[in-house]
Design an enzyme around this catalytic site. Sequence first.
Site, PDB file in Angstrom:
ATOM      1  N   THR A 185       8.033   9.773 -11.367  1.00 26.89           N
ATOM      2  CA  THR A 185       8.284   8.976 -10.556  1.00 26.89           C
ATOM      3  C   THR A 185       8.888   7.433 -11.519  1.00 26.89           C
ATOM      4  OG1 THR A 185       5.916   8.147 -11.240  1.00 26.89           O
ATOM      5  CG2 THR A 185       6.453   8.967  -9.387  1.00 26.89           C
ATOM      6  N   GLU A 331       6.037  12.422  -5.352  1.00 22.68           N
ATOM      7  CA  GLU A 331       5.274  14.450  -5.597  1.00 22.68           C
ATOM      8  C   GLU A 331       5.541  14.950  -4.259  1.00 22.68           C
ATOM      9  OE1 GLU A 331       4.991  10.392  -5.651  1.00 22.68           O
ATOM     10  OE2 GLU A 331       3.657   9.957  -7.488  1.00 22.68           O
ATOM     11  N   LYS A 441      -3.358  -9.381   2.121  1.00 23.10           N
ATOM     12  CA  LYS A 441      -4.808 -10.408   3.384  1.00 23.10           C
ATOM     13  C   LYS A 441      -4.722 -11.879   3.002  1.00 23.10           C
ATOM     14  CE  LYS A 441      -9.270  -6.839   2.562  1.00 23.10           C
ATOM     15  NZ  LYS A 441     -10.015  -5.979   1.554  1.00 23.10           N
ATOM     16  N   TRP A 446      -6.355  -7.800   7.030  1.00 21.76           N
ATOM     17  CA  TRP A 446      -4.552  -7.250   7.010  1.00 21.76           C
ATOM     18  C   TRP A 446      -2.949  -7.652   7.640  1.00 21.76           C
ATOM     19  CZ3 TRP A 446      -5.573  -1.088   4.761  1.00 21.76           C
ATOM     20  CH2 TRP A 446      -6.087  -1.484   3.974  1.00 21.76           C
TER      21      TRP A 446
END
Length: 546
Positions: A185, A331, A441, A446
């Site tokens: 990654t 992944e 936030k 959110w």
Amino acid sequence: MFGLMMDTPLLIKNIALHAERNHARQEIVSVTSDLGVHRYTFGEAISRARKVTNVLSKLGCSSDARIATLAWNDFRHLELYYGVSCSGRVLHTINPRLFADQLIYIINHSEDEIIFFDTAFTGLLESISDRCPTVKAYVAMTSENHMPTSSLPNMLCYEELLHAESSECDWPDFDERTASCLCYTSGTTGNPKGVLYSHRSTVIHSYALCMPDAASLSAHDAVLTVVPMFHVNAWGYPYSSLMVGSKLVFPGPKLGDAETLIGLINDEGVTIAGGVPTVWLPLLEHLKKTGQGVPTLSRTVIGGSACPLSMIEEFRDDFGVQVLHGWGMTEMSPLGTVNTHNPQTIEYTGAAMQEHLVKQGRGLPGVELKITDEQGQDLPWDGEAFGTLKVRGPWVCSDYYKLSTASSAHDGDGWFDTGDVASIDANGYMKITDRTKDVIKSGGEWISSIDLENVAMSFPGIRECAVVGMPHSKWQERPLLVVVNKDNDNPVEVSEVLRFFEGKVAKWWIPSDAVFVGELPHTATGKVSKLTLREELKGYQFPDDG
Ligand code: ADP
């Protein structure tokens, strides 16, 4: 009671052998730096992949050696995909856009024995080779008369090595769980982590990619791989194309060149291409500027970061191309979801269709999805609730390669935490709200930066944008819109663009300000790096704060 079916292992060599028997004459076209546009067939590719296996044995590579590539998308890279993995060794595809320290880290961490490289990367390797003690040889992927002059120790020539080898070799049978490829990654925080694919995971993922509600690949397709082969195996096309016999078109070093890509699409009759949104921006601009079309292109798989609605509509309305919005990650080999219609969604119109198209789609059969709240409790699939997105399945990683501690990304039931926040609707369509680390936030609630970016991208005059949460003394954080103008002589007006959000999102979601930059920082895989952006904006203060 066990079933009475054969337990033949799922091996990558079977994809190659199948292609050789059934699609031997299908074409592979590559842009190269030494041979111009190179053409040959699947049959020739597989024959040369066997030579690669023989070269590795001749060079004394161990039976599970990690063999690295630092290369663009082309036919030689494809030969290494098969020649390395089919021999039982592990192909480690290196992203040349990583920082030097990260390159050194991953080469040492994976203990690469050989590095095959495009000559464009000679200088890069020279600058780090003295810190890569496991590497026994550097093989330049070119012919003798194009060999670079270089101080690299034990530099060999790819074509010379292959020329000396026979194309006879029986690839061995082994356990399907044997490692086939290693991909790190990009490691925006901390060291890159190694995802180690197996033959089994790769073969099953290849079948899934071909399915009608995924990329729907067949022998009638011509695939342009715009995703680098050093990034999650070019999303699996080098395997799936050989499986079903789709023509393969590789842009080589011209991966980011809109003119070359359009030329390849039109000259080679490309029907499908896959890439991140940042690749398609200049391509669409070039098409508009030149008045060209892409008549053979029927669909593009776009993922890696959220595909804006404006791009989906532009492809559909101006060029007759269907965008297959997909989501996945290194992944996950990488494909997790694709947005294709079901019998209900295809009937949607107006805003309902627009809302639907920006979703990342349904999980492919084999990929289980769920969303959970902060206590780890499952959330409903109602299209409203959003929480941590978790996945499970045969092509999802069960751990990272040689991590010193157990990965905290997996829970006790084997679910993998994707690091994304999402909702899922009653039909199973998932929508990414944000990456956990990019969530904004404001006053404890959110705000989805992706939703805001989507609105902004349909404002005329914006070329690219990002919304990031910046500190605010009253609200903790407020969204800030960061804009790259399409035309600096006609810049976007801050008040106008902020007004554009009215009625499209909740009032308190509207960014508190907009700022302009010449370009946005991108990660090694072509996504906007919000981490870097927030650092670059450090010290920024909202006009209504202080
Ligand atoms: P890296 O971060 O190393 O580039 P990946 O390419 O594996 O690694 O990135 C995976 C992440 O990319 C996902 O977890 C998700 O945050 C993001 N992503 C991928 N596809 C989409 C999409 N269609 N919409 C929004 N985000 C996406």
